[in-house]
Motif scaffolding. Structure first.
Motif, PDB file in Angstrom:
ATOM      1  N   UNK A 138       0.871  -1.173   0.000  1.00 14.36           N
ATOM      2  CA  UNK A 138       0.000   0.000   0.000  1.00 14.36           C
ATOM      3  C   UNK A 138       0.909   1.225   0.000  1.00 14.36           C
ATOM      4  N   UNK A 139       0.801   2.069  -1.016  1.00 14.34           N
ATOM      5  CA  UNK A 139       1.735   3.185  -1.158  1.00 14.34           C
ATOM      6  C   UNK A 139       1.193   4.192  -2.157  1.00 14.34           C
ATOM      7  N   UNK A 186       5.002   3.435   3.262  1.00 10.68           N
ATOM      8  CA  UNK A 186       4.317   2.256   2.730  1.00 10.68           C
ATOM      9  C   UNK A 186       3.917   1.270   3.823  1.00 10.68           C
ATOM     10  N   UNK A 187       2.994   0.391   3.463  1.00 14.15           N
ATOM     11  CA  UNK A 187       2.579  -0.704   4.335  1.00 14.15           C
ATOM     12  C   UNK A 187       2.619  -1.978   3.502  1.00 14.15           C
ATOM     13  N   UNK A 198       4.961  -1.715   8.686  1.00  7.62           N
ATOM     14  CA  UNK A 198       5.236  -0.362   8.234  1.00  7.62           C
ATOM     15  C   UNK A 198       6.761  -0.203   8.133  1.00  7.62           C
ATOM     16  N   UNK A 199       7.194   1.029   7.865  1.00  8.52           N
ATOM     17  CA  UNK A 199       8.596   1.455   7.856  1.00  8.52           C
ATOM     18  C   UNK A 199       9.355   0.921   6.634  1.00  8.52           C
ATOM     19  N   UNK A 204      12.400  -3.085   3.414  1.00  7.14           N
ATOM     20  CA  UNK A 204      13.530  -3.397   2.537  1.00  7.14           C
ATOM     21  C   UNK A 204      14.366  -4.534   3.124  1.00  7.14           C
ATOM     22  N   UNK A 205      14.673  -4.450   4.413  1.00 12.77           N
ATOM     23  CA  UNK A 205      15.469  -5.504   5.053  1.00 12.77           C
ATOM     24  C   UNK A 205      14.740  -6.841   5.012  1.00 12.77           C
TER      25      UNK A 205
END
Length: 331
Positions: A138-139, A186-187, A198-199, A204-205
């Motif tokens: 979601x973004x 983003x979610x 989130x975050x 990414x990680x």
């Protein structure tokens, strides 16, 4: 042009397209001329139209032309291309990308390869495990944190179901609050593992650990500098892909073959976000095996390439795709 496509007994979809108990029987007819979804009640024989999606009058998909932008949209493409300078082409190449020029005859004609001056570019990559189901994100386009996640999606060559969340969007912004408790983007939802978060840096990680080699690319690991440069990368588009434009909700998500580093793909993504149109992105940055997949299917590779299962339309060319989306879905 695509022919008539009939879908029957398709279950009702909730706003995030998870399957629920069927309540109606659907009949969707899609053609190059028009498309209409008719909902038939299981309790009676009367049919009622729920959503009408009609292809623009006299619509004909354009012939693809490489590396050329329509004159009236050239400014859009140039503005979108400025992101490549600020982000140093992050999201243009997949993980483990390598390339070399070889003689033209070294690569068979039925294999995709970029050709220049009598030579062909032989490309390869090293990709991690592939998720069985598309990741859900979601973004929205004008968010620098969202761009960071879109870049890693292209680098890892992941297929993603994007739920656009433009400002004042009525569907997916409230859904994020319902799922995670915050209006923050983003979610990410990974239906393969049940992980939701989130975050951008955490997302990414997670993605590189689960579907990559565990190493976050340098350009996405610089903390505030990464965020600052992704913010600058958005300046060339002056907030496009930020606010909601009233639109029809499609019965099925659209499919877009694209990657984050392409300015031609960028202008299409902006409109998909503004119209709040869910879409599956078939990521295909340089080195992606999906380039061969599209080449095998169409006999040509070029992005963006849009597939609309609600109308049967399939088409290249960013400017014409933008016109099609607005004419078909905007209210």
């Amino acid at each position: 042009m695509p022919g008539i496509i009939n879908y029957t007994q398709i279950p009702t979809f909730s706003p995030n397209f998870h399957l629920t108990k069927p309540k109606f029987k659907y009949l969707i007819k899609a053609s190059s001329k028009n498309s209409e979804e008719t909902v038939k009640s299981t309790n009676n024989e009367e049919c009622r139209t729920k959503i009408r999606i009609k292809v623009p009058e006299n619509f004909e998909p354009p012939e693809p032309i490489r590396f050329k932008s329509r004159a009236d949209r050239r400014g859009d493409t140039i503005g979108a291309a400025t992101a490549l300078l600020f982000r140093l082409a992050s999201g243009v190449f997949v993980s483990g990308y390598s390339a070399e020029f070889v003689p033209k005859d070294a690569i068979p004609s039925d294999r995709y390869a970029f050709e220049i001056a009598g030579s062909k570019l032989k490309e390869s990559s090293k990709l991690g495990p592939r998720p069985e189901k598309p990741i859900e994100i979601y973004e929205y386009e004008s968010c620098p944190f969202c761009r960071k996640v879109r870049e890693i999606v292209s680098i890892l060559d992941l297929d993603v179901l994007f739920y656009p969340c433009p400002k004042n969007g009525p569907n997916f912004r409230p859904k994020v609050v319902e799922m995670g408790g915050k209006k923050q983007f983003p979610y990410m939802v990974d239906p393969n593992t049940g992980v939701e978060m989130y975050e951008s840096d955490d997302i990414i990680k997670y993605l590189v650990n689960k579907y990559g080699d565990g190493e976050v690319p340098c350009l996405l690991s610089l903390g505030p500098l990464t965020t600052l440069s992704t913010g600058f990368a958005l300046m060339g588009r002056f907030g496009r892909g930020h606010s909601y434009t009233p639109a029809k909700s499609p019965p099925q998500p659209l499919v877009l073959w694209a990657y984050e580093g392409s300015p031609f793909c960028k202008v299409v993504r902006e409109v998909l976000v503004e119209l709040e149109l869910p879409h599956i992105q078939r990521s295909c940055a340089r080195g992606s095996p999906k380039r061969q997949e599209l080449f095998d299917r169409i006999g040509h590779f070029q992005v963006p390439f849009l597939e609309d299962p609600n109308t049967g339309v399939e088409m290249f060319e960013s400017a014409e795709i933008v016109d099609y989306l607005r004419a078909t879905y905007a209210l």
